[in-house]
Scaffold this motif. Structure first.
Motif, PDB file in Angstrom:
ATOM      1  N   GLU A   1      -4.164   1.853  -6.116  1.00 41.71           N
ATOM      2  CA  GLU A   1      -4.124   2.351  -4.738  1.00 41.71           C
ATOM      3  C   GLU A   1      -5.392   1.960  -3.977  1.00 41.71           C
TER       4      GLU A   1
ATOM      5  N   ARG B   1       2.010   4.209  -3.593  1.00 40.34           N
ATOM      6  CA  ARG B   1       1.864   5.665  -3.710  1.00 40.34           C
ATOM      7  C   ARG B   1       3.116   6.326  -4.293  1.00 40.34           C
TER       8      ARG B   1
ATOM      9  N   GLN C   1       0.841  -1.208   0.000  1.00 39.52           N
ATOM     10  CA  GLN C   1       0.000   0.000   0.000  1.00 39.52           C
ATOM     11  C   GLN C   1       0.877   1.261   0.000  1.00 39.52           C
ATOM     12  N   THR C   2       1.889   1.271   0.855  1.00 36.05           N
ATOM     13  CA  THR C   2       2.804   2.420   0.891  1.00 36.05           C
ATOM     14  C   THR C   2       3.546   2.562  -0.438  1.00 36.05           C
TER      15      THR C   2
ATOM     16  N   THR D   1      -5.670  -0.773  -0.870  1.00 35.83           N
ATOM     17  CA  THR D   1      -6.228  -0.308   0.408  1.00 35.83           C
ATOM     18  C   THR D   1      -7.341  -1.249   0.868  1.00 35.83           C
TER      19      THR D   1
END
Ligand code: ASC
Length: 152
Positions: free
Chosen positions: A113, A76, A72-73, A117
């Motif tokens: 993204e 981005r 998830q990080t 999530t």
């Protein structure tokens, strides 16, 4: 006059610092290297999740969640590096069409993204089937963008 000169120098320093901050990469090759590094890390952590899903062991719940959070990080990070002009040339498999179809590219990025999530929240729930289904959705969003914008 001296004061005026100081102000002029300060102005140019500020402009050059913010120009560097905006472009982020001092050379186009660094943008290519940056996004490839992020993609490599994502594929590693994604692969670990796939392996855990195949093992079907509930011991892996925490490790799975850690990997999902990392992806998830990471999800981005790479997009800005894909917008650096000239980086469809050189050591890259990015298709030039990614520059011509920015909206489509951004849509793929946002989808990834959002899907990852969702995978993080499914991972927290511990519901194996829901996790597995959502993992498939994340994989689909990777593939959709790769088949559009990545050269084989
Ligand atoms: C990876 C990787 C891809 C995607 C894709 C998901 O780990 O290197 O290209 O996941 O296989 O469908």
């Amino acid at each position: 006059m001296k004061k005026f000169l100081q102000i002029v120098i300060c102005f140019f320093l500020l402009v050059s610092v913010s120009a560097t901050a905006n472009s982020q990469f001092s050379k186009p090759e660094f943008a290519i290297k940056y996004r490839q590094s992020v993609m490599f890390l994502m594929s590693q952590h994604f692969g670990r999740m796939a392996a855990m899903l195949n093992e079907k062991s509930s011991d892996n719940k925490e490790a799975f969640e850690d990997n999902a959070l990392l992806v998830q990080t990471l999800s981005r990070l790479p997009w800005q590096a894909f917008r650096v002009p000239g980086t469809d040339k050189g050591h890259t498999s990015l298709k030039s069409s990614a520059f011509q179809q920015q909206d489509k590219f951004n849509e793929f990025a946002r989808t990834l993204e959002n899907q990852i999530t969702d995978l993080v929240s499914k991972a927290k729930s511990g519901d194996f089937n829901a996790i597995k289904t959502q993992f498939g959705e994340v994989a689909k969003s990777c593939k959709a963008c790769h088949s559009q914008f990545r050269n084989r």
